[in-house]
Design a protein around this motif. Structure first.
Motif, PDB file in Angstrom:
ATOM      1  N   GLN A 148      58.579  68.638 101.294  1.00 39.75           N
ATOM      2  CA  GLN A 148      59.948  68.182 100.739  1.00 39.75           C
ATOM      3  C   GLN A 148      60.395  69.612 100.209  1.00 39.75           C
ATOM      4  O   GLN A 148      59.859  70.496  99.801  1.00 39.75           O
ATOM      5  N   GLU A 149      61.851  69.686 100.143  1.00 35.61           N
ATOM      6  CA  GLU A 149      62.442  70.714  99.743  1.00 35.61           C
ATOM      7  C   GLU A 149      62.714  70.676  98.149  1.00 35.61           C
ATOM      8  O   GLU A 149      62.951  69.632  97.771  1.00 35.61           O
ATOM      9  N   GLU A 155      63.902  68.968  91.838  1.00 32.50           N
ATOM     10  CA  GLU A 155      64.332  67.620  92.676  1.00 32.50           C
ATOM     11  C   GLU A 155      64.436  67.614  94.223  1.00 32.50           C
ATOM     12  O   GLU A 155      64.778  68.865  94.820  1.00 32.50           O
ATOM     13  N   ALA A 156      63.685  66.672  94.676  1.00 34.15           N
ATOM     14  CA  ALA A 156      63.619  66.687  96.137  1.00 34.15           C
ATOM     15  C   ALA A 156      64.737  66.639  96.984  1.00 34.15           C
ATOM     16  O   ALA A 156      65.648  65.744  96.711  1.00 34.15           O
ATOM     17  N   GLN A 157      64.715  67.508  98.006  1.00 29.15           N
ATOM     18  CA  GLN A 157      66.253  67.561  98.751  1.00 29.15           C
ATOM     19  C   GLN A 157      65.385  67.569 100.354  1.00 29.15           C
ATOM     20  O   GLN A 157      64.267  68.126 100.445  1.00 29.15           O
ATOM     21  N   SER A 158      66.224  66.788 101.336  1.00 26.69           N
ATOM     22  CA  SER A 158      65.746  67.119 102.468  1.00 26.69           C
ATOM     23  C   SER A 158      65.854  68.434 102.930  1.00 26.69           C
ATOM     24  O   SER A 158      66.893  69.135 102.913  1.00 26.69           O
ATOM     25  N   PRO A 159      64.814  68.939 103.829  1.00 30.36           N
ATOM     26  CA  PRO A 159      64.706  70.273 104.356  1.00 30.36           C
ATOM     27  C   PRO A 159      65.675  70.475 105.460  1.00 30.36           C
ATOM     28  O   PRO A 159      65.958  71.380 106.032  1.00 30.36           O
ATOM     29  N   THR A 336      71.915  72.228 108.467  1.00 36.98           N
ATOM     30  CA  THR A 336      70.793  73.085 107.598  1.00 36.98           C
ATOM     31  C   THR A 336      69.539  72.870 107.852  1.00 36.98           C
ATOM     32  O   THR A 336      69.194  71.773 107.924  1.00 36.98           O
ATOM     33  N   ARG A 337      68.682  73.846 108.047  1.00 38.07           N
ATOM     34  CA  ARG A 337      67.480  73.461 108.140  1.00 38.07           C
ATOM     35  C   ARG A 337      66.589  74.577 107.404  1.00 38.07           C
ATOM     36  O   ARG A 337      66.756  75.747 107.484  1.00 38.07           O
ATOM     37  N   HIS A 338      65.656  74.285 106.431  1.00 35.78           N
ATOM     38  CA  HIS A 338      64.806  75.058 105.764  1.00 35.78           C
ATOM     39  C   HIS A 338      63.283  74.992 106.036  1.00 35.78           C
ATOM     40  O   HIS A 338      62.760  73.858 105.981  1.00 35.78           O
TER      41      HIS A 338
END
Ligand code: MOS
Length: 711
Positions: A148-149, A155-159, A336-338
């Motif tokens: 998870q990002e 705070e979790a954010q979608s990668p 966006t992609r992390h």
């Protein structure tokens, strides 16, 4: 609103103490009978310790103990996954087994009577390794999506995010920009090295530590040793810079506590400058791709931002690199992609404007490239893409002063006199360039507590377990307290940096003024109202005289539902003039103007100072800072201040203007503060590289822009 102290340029109340040596930093505390410790570190990057010979170290003069994984106490290492520690993975367990995860990992601890004896004996410990192939080069590691990002607040954010049809819109766009951007690893280099003094008294432990978060140190060491956090007192009144390295509790704190337990006396452990490069985090190396699609009139049709960064093999550290691309400009089609690359490195951590500064460099560079392709002024391009709400969260901004920041900064800078053609402005031999970028940083406001105590003599004592790594917390909190109490500044004594005081969030993420400030204000208002009500007097001096006994009040503040209703950020604009020597490739920053809309400014003098510090930090990021890794062994080849240059006074431009746009934001927090600690560094690096392009016609997409990249 008229105020007595808030908004006034009060000088640092601890300034005299600091310049006269009266301020006590972690390593300067005196614990009677303290022994000294030195760490022996792995010279391999991955594998197992095959043998470790500590016999001659044990026999060396003054040595009290030599601890390795063979004889160190086994520790329970219970779970502790609070902010700001990575929530995924398991932190490094020191001296618990033979595993080597990274170059520079602690493999032994020497405790001796004197520092010199400990350091000497440490050189006598010899280890051999069964080495594995180590992942030390980010370009050789396949990045993966994080579990998870995390944002700065955990705070979790979608990668991975997508809105609209980014690929389709990019393919169909009239104009396209598509490039890669690289920021190498950068290390925190505060003046004060990390240091800990540990002293046990039975099962109670006192730690004098350099930290941005005393309660986190107590919680972490409690979990490591399996003892209640209440048994641990952490004291940290002064911090000589940190920039994020003091947010976590690193292995050396555990080592100091182990050493003290075994030696049965206090132990002092201070890292060397070199050790700072293997011990206390760093800004991770990032590799980014930004593709922009736009119409000929300069409207963004597509943003694709793909980023990956290094992390360790044992923890997932991921930072918010993609924030800007998701919300800063209006754009219907965004992807966006992390990803993260697990490597044999110690875990990176937050470093001033973590993630945001990295992502902003790529996006703001790409925007400048688009402005060039469109033959459009870069400020005009940004104005054309100004959103009227946060299109990622689909929330209105609580306040957003970007337009005003561009306007006042451009005016102060004289931007209208810019000749747009690259290489068209000169000063003697020098090529002169003007560049700009947008700055932004999220507003964080987290639960915080404070206590106020009014005394019969009409003075007040106010406490909160905050830190002050340089912004001036000692001073700003005194101002807030004096204002709320209706007392003169010299009748208020504010103190911080001790777990015996009310709990605060980490001193990071630009949230101290908002969070601790709101708590101090609330506690002081409560104490004042209580004293006035109980005494029937109309002012505090009189009330306390009549009451003849102390009046105490505590307050806990926390955010309400505003994060669900508003997108809250500080915004700003940075304008820079550089001069590039066309023969030597040397870049000098000659002028900088930063304008910020950051809510209420409690102390314009200290805030200006903090912004100048951030802007100079940005010069380091743009032109100097680069931890060079030897891929053969993961060693940082320039782990010292001679070969890892950071900006000094001579690098600071003679003209640095900091402007604050007036903002009254009723939504962010009771004090109306948004914070400036991080935003001042954001935008500086792209403003500089954009100015270098304007000066030279050369687009540099890999930091830092050292002379070799320009000749
Ligand atoms: Mo700052 S990286 O939040 O100390």
């Amino acid at each position: 609103m008229t105020t007595a102290f808030i908004g006034k340029p009060v000088s640092r109340i601890d300034g005299r103490q600091k310049v006269t040596g009266g301020a006590t930093y972690a390593a300067e505390f005196v614990a009677p009978g303290a022994a000294h410790a030195a760490i022996v570190r792995s010279t391999a990057a991955s594998g197992r310790i095959a043998s470790i010979d500590s016999a001659s170290a044990e026999r060396a003069q003054g040595v009290i103990a030599v601890l390795t994984h063979r004889n160190a106490p086994r520790l329970p290492y219970r779970e502790h996954k609070g902010i700001p520690d990575p929530v995924i993975g398991e932190r490094l367990h020191v001296l618990q087994d033979d595993r080597v995860n990274h170059q520079g990992q602690p493999i032994a601890l020497v405790v001796a009577e004197t520092l010199e004896q400990a350091q000497h004996a440490a050189t006598l410990v010899h280890a051999t390794y069964d080495q594995d192939a180590a992942a030390t080069d980010i370009n050789q590691v396949e990045p993966v999506l994080p579990t998870q990002e995390k944002t700065d607040q955990g705070e979790a954010q979608s990668p991975e995010t997508r809105r609209g049809d980014p690929e389709g819109a990019l393919a169909a766009a009239e104009l396209k920009i598509d490039h890669g951007y690289v920021i190498p690893r950068e290390h925190h280099n505060p003046l004060e090295m990390h240091a800990t003094i540990a002293a046990w008294d039975g099962d109670r432990l006192t730690l004098w530590d350099k930290t941005q978060f005393v309660h986190n140190v107590a919680d972490e060491i409690a979990a490591v040793f399996g003892i209640p956090a209440e048994n641990i007192r952490v004291i940290s009144p002064f911090v000589g810079g940190a920039f994020g390295s003091g947010l976590r509790t690193w292995p050396h704190v555990t080592l100091a506590a182990i050493g003290a337990r075994v030696a049965k006396r206090p132990v002092k452990l201070m890292l060397s400058r070199r050790e700072m490069y293997y011990s206390v985090g760093y800004r991770p190396h990032t590799v980014q791709r930004v593709a922009l699609g736009a119409s000929r009139d300069g409207r963004l049709a597509a943003i694709l931002h793909d980023a990956h960064q290094e992390t360790s093999t044992y923890e997932e550290f991921s930072e918010s690199i993609l924030d800007a691309s998701r919300f800063l400009y209006s754009c219907p089609n965004v992807y966006t992609r992390h990803r993260i690359a697990h490597m044999n490195v110690n875990t990176p951590t937050y470093m001033r404007a973590p993630g945001v500064a990295s992502g902003n460099f790529a996006l703001e560079s790409a925007l400048d490239e688009l402005a060039v392709a469109l033959d459009m002024d870069p400020v005009e391009l940004r104005l054309r893409n100004e959103p009227d709400r946060d299109e990622f969260s689909n929330l209105p901004f609580s306040s957003r002063s970007t337009r005003e920041c561009y306007r006042v900064a451009a005016e102060r800078f004289g931007w209208s006199r810019r000749s747009p053609e690259p290489r068209s402005m000169r000063d003697g031999r020098s090529l002169v360039g003007w560049g700009m970028a947008t700055a932004h940083y999220p507003m964080h406001y987290a639960p915080a507590s404070a206590k106020a105590r009014l005394l019969p003599d009409g003075t007040a004592e106010v406490t909160s377990a905050a830190s002050d790594m340089g912004p001036g917390t000692w001073t700003s909190m005194t101002q807030v307290a004096a204002e709320a109490l209706g007392l003169p500044l010299d009748r208020v004594k504010f103190t911080l940096g001790d777990t015996r005081m009310p709990r605060t969030p980490p001193h990071g993420g630009s949230m101290t003024m908002a969070s601790v400030g709101s708590a101090v204000q609330a506690a002081c208002r409560k104490a004042r109202e209580d004293a006035l009500a109980r005494s029937g007097a109309s002012e505090i001096g009189d009330a306390m005289h009549r009451l003849g006994q102390p009046v105490e009040a505590s307050a806990d503040v926390k955010p309400g539902d505003e994060t669900q209703r508003f997108s809250m950020h500080s915004f700003g604009a940075v304008f820079v003039e550089v001069a590039v020597d066309p023969d030597l490739g040397e870049t000098r920053v000659r002028r900088m103007v930063g304008a910020y809309g950051a809510g209420r400014i409690v102390n314009p003098k200290l805030t200006r100072s903090q912004c100048i510090g951030g802007m100079i930090g940005g010069i380091g990021m743009a032109l100097m800072e680069h931890s060079v890794v030897d891929a053969r062994n993961g060693r940082v080849t320039n782990a010292n201040l001679a070969e890892y240059p950071v900006p000094v006074h001579a690098d600071a431009p003679p003209v640095m203007d900091v402007l604050f746009v007036e903002e009254h934001d009723p939504h962010v927090n009771p004090l109306g503060v948004k914070g400036v600690g991080e935003i001042a560094l954001v935008g500086v690096a792209p403003a500089i590289t954009n100015a270098i392009y304007h000066a030279t016609g050369r687009r540099i997409r890999e930091l830092p822009v050292t002379p070799d990249k320009l000749i």
